[in-house]
Design a protein around this motif. Structure first.
Motif, PDB file in Angstrom:
ATOM      1  N   UNK A 196       0.850  -1.193   0.000  1.00  0.00           N
ATOM      2  CA  UNK A 196       0.000   0.000   0.000  1.00  0.00           C
ATOM      3  C   UNK A 196       0.879   1.235   0.000  1.00  0.00           C
ATOM      4  N   UNK A 197       1.984   1.116   0.723  1.00  0.00           N
ATOM      5  CA  UNK A 197       2.906   2.236   0.877  1.00  0.00           C
ATOM      6  C   UNK A 197       4.269   1.796   0.343  1.00  0.00           C
ATOM      7  N   UNK A 198       4.748   2.454  -0.687  1.00  0.00           N
ATOM      8  CA  UNK A 198       6.053   2.097  -1.249  1.00  0.00           C
ATOM      9  C   UNK A 198       7.107   3.034  -0.664  1.00  0.00           C
ATOM     10  N   UNK A 199       8.011   2.462   0.132  1.00  0.00           N
ATOM     11  CA  UNK A 199       8.976   3.285   0.870  1.00  0.00           C
ATOM     12  C   UNK A 199      10.245   3.547   0.072  1.00  0.00           C
ATOM     13  N   UNK A 200      10.935   4.591   0.472  1.00  0.00           N
ATOM     14  CA  UNK A 200      12.266   4.841  -0.083  1.00  0.00           C
ATOM     15  C   UNK A 200      13.185   3.667   0.258  1.00  0.00           C
ATOM     16  N   UNK A 201      12.965   3.072   1.447  1.00  0.00           N
ATOM     17  CA  UNK A 201      13.790   1.930   1.865  1.00  0.00           C
ATOM     18  C   UNK A 201      13.653   0.760   0.888  1.00  0.00           C
ATOM     19  N   UNK A 202      12.445   0.552   0.355  1.00  0.00           N
ATOM     20  CA  UNK A 202      12.278  -0.530  -0.618  1.00  0.00           C
ATOM     21  C   UNK A 202      13.036  -0.184  -1.905  1.00  0.00           C
ATOM     22  N   UNK A 203      12.975   1.075  -2.287  1.00  0.00           N
ATOM     23  CA  UNK A 203      13.652   1.512  -3.508  1.00  0.00           C
ATOM     24  C   UNK A 203      15.157   1.336  -3.382  1.00  0.00           C
ATOM     25  N   UNK A 204      15.696   1.664  -2.210  1.00  0.00           N
ATOM     26  CA  UNK A 204      17.162   1.590  -2.100  1.00  0.00           C
ATOM     27  C   UNK A 204      17.663   0.324  -1.390  1.00  0.00           C
ATOM     28  N   UNK A 205      16.785  -0.658  -1.313  1.00  0.00           N
ATOM     29  CA  UNK A 205      17.143  -1.995  -0.810  1.00  0.00           C
ATOM     30  C   UNK A 205      18.455  -2.513  -1.424  1.00  0.00           C
ATOM     31  N   UNK A 206      18.610  -2.417  -2.761  1.00  0.00           N
ATOM     32  CA  UNK A 206      19.844  -2.973  -3.353  1.00  0.00           C
ATOM     33  C   UNK A 206      21.109  -2.223  -2.931  1.00  0.00           C
TER      34      UNK A 206
END
Ligand code: TRP
Length: 334
Positions: free
Chosen positions: A124-134
């Motif tokens: 539901x909420x796409x975080x910056x943390x998910x984006x910069x996981x790699x």
């Protein structure tokens, strides 16, 4: 396992997320490999809790799940005297390293990551943390001067990006990081869902499709005996027999016997007795693992002590490179 390009005493790093119950698929592609890698060099295994908080999760259970996974890693054979097992968030350099590496991570590359696209759609909420996981994953790997990364096939793109990040940092700021190589599991890399053998066995599988490493033996047997099979009655590894092929993969992983040998022994026994053999083999493997797990998990003080020692060793192994990265990037030393 080692190739001619691998140094004699390689540094090995892998990370495992503490969230999600661990299945036989995790054992085949992960845990069982780690145990072999700890014999081959300097091995680091991190419970990557910072990666778990990139998607929706429950803060009330994160700490317990972190201990659960650590106990499971030791129970499946990681030896604290050989391998360094630690919790990612206990070694602050991982978060710092990710921050520094963000400067040499291309926005366009992160946007192209399959996992970001897939997981992003589920949230539901796409975080910056998910984006910069790699980027965090690259920091995990690169801070240790890692040569080899035992990892699942689904992580190839992330590992390639970690290599690009290392290369870009090195060419921009001077040789600092080793460019790591991925090591992908061969047999049993993909243990499939027992109810739908065309999809991977995972934490999202339906109850009957997945074997959890901590499922009680009678539950494990029941699930394997209820696994879907194929038409015919010959036990053979063939594309038109995905159910039987999967059970052969499972038997190969848990017994360490090759699939052709297993085919030779079970070809004519019939599906029923074959399933009994698979169920018995899985239970034989997991019963002692479960016993060790419960013993370790029951002594939380000891488990925390092991993790504290692991974190100390991990910090000692990674601070030097982190400091060098700050220096090379031109920061004023504190
Ligand atoms: N992304 C990995 C996975 O989902 C977990 C991970 C985090 C990892 N950091 C790592 C794996 C570093 C190998 C090396 O499986």
């Amino acid at each position: 396992m080692t190739t001619s390009t691998t140094p004699a005493n390689p540094t090995i790093f892998s990370g495992i997320k503490p969230t999600g119950e661990k299945t036989l698929g995790n054992y085949a592609g992960g845990f069982s490999q780690y145990v072999r890698y700890q014999e081959e060099g300097q091995a680091f295994f991190a419970v990557v809790d910072l990666h778990s908080v990139t998607v929706a999760y429950d803060p009330r259970t994160l700490a317990a799940q972190t201990l659960d996974l650590a106990a499971l890693l030791f129970a499946t054979g990681l030896d604290p005297a050989r391998a360094t097992v630690f919790v990612q968030s206990h070694v602050k350099g991982h978060a710092e390293g990710a921050r520094l590496l963000a400067s040499v991570t291309a926005y366009g590359d992160l946007k192209r990551m399959h996992q970001f696209k897939e997981k992003g759609e589920e949230q539901d909420f796409v975080s910056l943390a998910l984006f910069d996981y790699p980027t965090l994953m690259a920091a995990d790997i690169l801070l240790y001067g890692t040569d080899l990364v035992p990892i699942g096939d689904d992580q190839r793109q992330h590992l390639e990006l970690a290599r690009d990040i290392a290369t870009r940092f090195n060419s921009r700021f001077g040789a600092t990081f080793t460019v790591p190589e991925g090591r992908y599991p061969e047999v049993g890399a993909r243990v499939m869902d027992l109810q739908d053998p065309t999809r991977k066995m995972g934490t999202t599988s339906a109850e009957g499709g997945t074997i959890r490493l901590l499922d009680p033996p009678d539950v494990i047997s029941k699930k394997i005996k209820a696994a879907v099979t194929d038409s015919g009655r010959e036990v053979r590894y063939a594309p038109d027999k995905p159910g039987i092929a999967n059970l052969l993969e499972i038997l190969a992983v848990v017994t360490g016997t090759s699939i052709p040998e297993l085919e030779a022994s079970y070809a004519d026994v019939g599906y029923g007795p074959f399933k009994v053999a698979v169920a018995d083999a899985v239970v034989t493997l997991l019963e002692p693992v479960q016993a060790r797990y419960h013993e370790l998990r029951g002594d939380e003080a000891e488990l925390r002590r092991l993790l504290a020692t692991g974190a100390e060793k991990a910090a000692a192994a990674s601070t030097g490179r982190l400091t060098t990265a700050y220096e090379r990037m031109g920061f004023l030393a504190p």
